[in-house]
Design a protein around this motif. Structure first.
Motif, mmCIF file in Angstrom:
data_model
loop_
_atom_site.group_PDB
_atom_site.id
_atom_site.type_symbol
_atom_site.label_atom_id
_atom_site.label_comp_id
_atom_site.label_asym_id
_atom_site.label_seq_id
_atom_site.Cartn_x
_atom_site.Cartn_y
_atom_site.Cartn_z
ATOM 1 N N HIS A 16 32.065 -14.467 10.044
ATOM 2 C CA HIS A 16 31.414 -15.661 9.340
ATOM 3 C C HIS A 16 30.213 -15.115 8.112
ATOM 4 N N GLY A 17 30.460 -13.911 7.810
ATOM 5 C CA GLY A 17 29.442 -13.321 6.562
ATOM 6 C C GLY A 17 28.446 -12.464 7.228
ATOM 7 N N GLY A 18 28.252 -12.457 8.528
ATOM 8 C CA GLY A 18 26.976 -11.505 9.087
ATOM 9 C C GLY A 18 27.452 -10.019 8.903
ATOM 10 N N ARG A 19 26.438 -9.256 8.842
ATOM 11 C CA ARG A 19 26.354 -7.657 8.644
ATOM 12 C C ARG A 19 26.599 -6.831 9.868
ATOM 13 N N VAL A 20 27.518 -6.048 10.139
ATOM 14 C CA VAL A 20 27.694 -5.215 11.389
ATOM 15 C C VAL A 20 27.259 -3.865 10.768
ATOM 16 N N THR A 21 26.125 -3.399 11.924
ATOM 17 C CA THR A 21 25.701 -2.089 11.899
ATOM 18 C C THR A 21 25.741 -1.495 13.038
ATOM 19 N N ALA A 22 25.763 -0.075 12.952
ATOM 20 C CA ALA A 22 25.557 0.654 14.087
ATOM 21 C C ALA A 22 24.313 0.632 14.706
ATOM 22 N N ALA A 23 24.230 0.138 16.031
ATOM 23 C CA ALA A 23 22.804 0.173 16.727
ATOM 24 C C ALA A 23 22.686 1.623 17.315
ATOM 25 N N THR A 24 23.402 2.437 17.527
ATOM 26 C CA THR A 24 23.440 3.630 17.702
ATOM 27 C C THR A 24 24.075 4.638 16.814
ATOM 28 N N THR A 25 23.498 5.560 16.249
ATOM 29 C CA THR A 25 23.979 6.268 15.019
ATOM 30 C C THR A 25 24.921 7.165 15.689
ATOM 31 N N PRO A 26 26.057 6.980 14.871
ATOM 32 C CA PRO A 26 27.137 8.207 15.197
ATOM 33 C C PRO A 26 26.811 9.702 14.876
ATOM 34 N N THR A 27 26.806 10.711 16.028
ATOM 35 C CA THR A 27 26.352 12.065 15.688
ATOM 36 C C THR A 27 27.603 12.633 16.287
ATOM 37 N N GLY A 28 27.580 14.331 15.692
ATOM 38 C CA GLY A 28 28.478 15.045 16.196
ATOM 39 C C GLY A 28 28.887 15.905 15.002
ATOM 40 N N ALA A 29 29.947 16.473 15.171
ATOM 41 C CA ALA A 29 30.384 17.762 14.249
ATOM 42 C C ALA A 29 31.496 17.395 13.338
ATOM 43 N N VAL A 30 31.965 16.019 13.355
ATOM 44 C CA VAL A 30 33.113 15.451 12.732
ATOM 45 C C VAL A 30 32.496 14.473 11.457
ATOM 46 N N PHE A 31 32.683 14.720 10.506
ATOM 47 C CA PHE A 31 32.257 13.912 9.307
ATOM 48 C C PHE A 31 33.207 13.319 8.388
ATOM 49 N N SER A 32 33.381 12.090 8.078
ATOM 50 C CA SER A 32 33.965 11.495 7.089
ATOM 51 C C SER A 32 33.414 11.160 5.851
ATOM 52 N N ASP A 33 33.691 11.716 4.804
ATOM 53 C CA ASP A 33 32.991 11.529 3.364
ATOM 54 C C ASP A 33 31.528 11.753 3.507
ATOM 55 N N GLY A 34 31.294 12.606 4.258
ATOM 56 C CA GLY A 34 29.821 12.866 4.483
ATOM 57 C C GLY A 34 29.088 12.165 5.664
ATOM 58 N N ALA A 35 29.738 11.269 6.279
ATOM 59 C CA ALA A 35 29.010 10.244 7.057
ATOM 60 C C ALA A 35 29.968 10.873 8.702
ATOM 61 N N PRO A 36 28.922 10.592 9.653
ATOM 62 C CA PRO A 36 29.266 11.129 10.995
ATOM 63 C C PRO A 36 30.516 9.884 11.308
ATOM 64 N N VAL A 37 31.519 10.267 12.117
ATOM 65 C CA VAL A 37 32.567 9.734 12.462
ATOM 66 C C VAL A 37 32.064 8.853 13.545
ATOM 67 N N ALA A 38 32.699 7.409 13.572
ATOM 68 C CA ALA A 38 32.103 6.426 14.726
ATOM 69 C C ALA A 38 33.191 6.691 15.778
ATOM 70 N N THR A 39 32.699 6.194 17.178
ATOM 71 C CA THR A 39 33.372 6.308 18.278
ATOM 72 C C THR A 39 33.213 5.256 19.008
ATOM 73 N N ALA A 40 33.983 5.027 20.017
ATOM 74 C CA ALA A 40 33.930 3.749 21.031
ATOM 75 C C ALA A 40 32.543 4.104 21.889
ATOM 76 N N ALA A 41 31.960 5.133 21.606
ATOM 77 C CA ALA A 41 30.640 5.282 22.442
ATOM 78 C C ALA A 41 29.465 4.684 21.628
ATOM 79 N N HIS A 42 29.796 4.422 20.582
ATOM 80 C CA HIS A 42 28.770 3.619 19.629
ATOM 81 C C HIS A 42 28.621 2.263 19.910
ATOM 82 N N SER A 43 27.233 1.674 19.603
ATOM 83 C CA SER A 43 27.138 0.241 19.871
ATOM 84 C C SER A 43 26.931 -0.248 18.635
ATOM 85 N N TYR A 44 27.391 -1.581 18.086
ATOM 86 C CA TYR A 44 27.306 -2.351 16.922
ATOM 87 C C TYR A 44 26.708 -3.510 17.205
ATOM 88 N N VAL A 45 25.683 -3.691 16.196
ATOM 89 C CA VAL A 45 24.901 -5.313 16.258
ATOM 90 C C VAL A 45 25.364 -6.045 14.794
#
Length: 111
Positions: A16-45
């Motif tokens: 419907h046009g709302g914005r989805v953002t990570a409620a918990t910030t992905p962390t770890g040793a794997v990065f994609s284009d300079g940003a941490p890779v998201a996993t199923a363990a992260h929450s999104y709002v």
């Protein structure tokens, strides 16, 4: 079919046009284009969803992801791909439809 990894910089919206953002910030040793890779363990709002049903606000407030069983994990959790199944939900956990992931080509690096 090919898929791209989702990361903390992915542009995602509700149907419907709302914005989805990570409620918990992905962390770890794997990065994609300079940003941490998201996993199923992260929450999104979801914020700013204008959805109504018969004039009653029913905004999307969260996203529940189902990670592919690719066998690829980060810190023991399956990675999220732009093709991973997901559902936007209301506060009462009513499904509202899948999130919209903006296509992006990413490079993967391991640190």
């Amino acid at each position: 079919m090919s898929a791209s990894l989702l990361d903390a910089g992915a542009v995602i919206g509700c149907p419907h046009g709302g914005r989805v953002t990570a409620a918990t910030t992905p962390t770890g040793a794997v990065f994609s284009d300079g940003a941490p890779v998201a996993t199923a363990a992260h929450s999104y709002v979801v914020t700013g969803c204008p959805h109504t049903v018969d004039g009653v606000p029913m905004p999307c407030v969260s996203v529940r992801w189902t990670a592919h069983s690719t066998g690829v994990t980060v810190d023991g959790a399956p990675v999220l791909l732009d093709t991973s199944a997901a559902q936007c939900l209301t506060a009462a956990l009513v499904p509202q439809g899948p999130p919209v992931v903006q296509a992006a080509q990413r490079k993967v690096t391991v640190r």
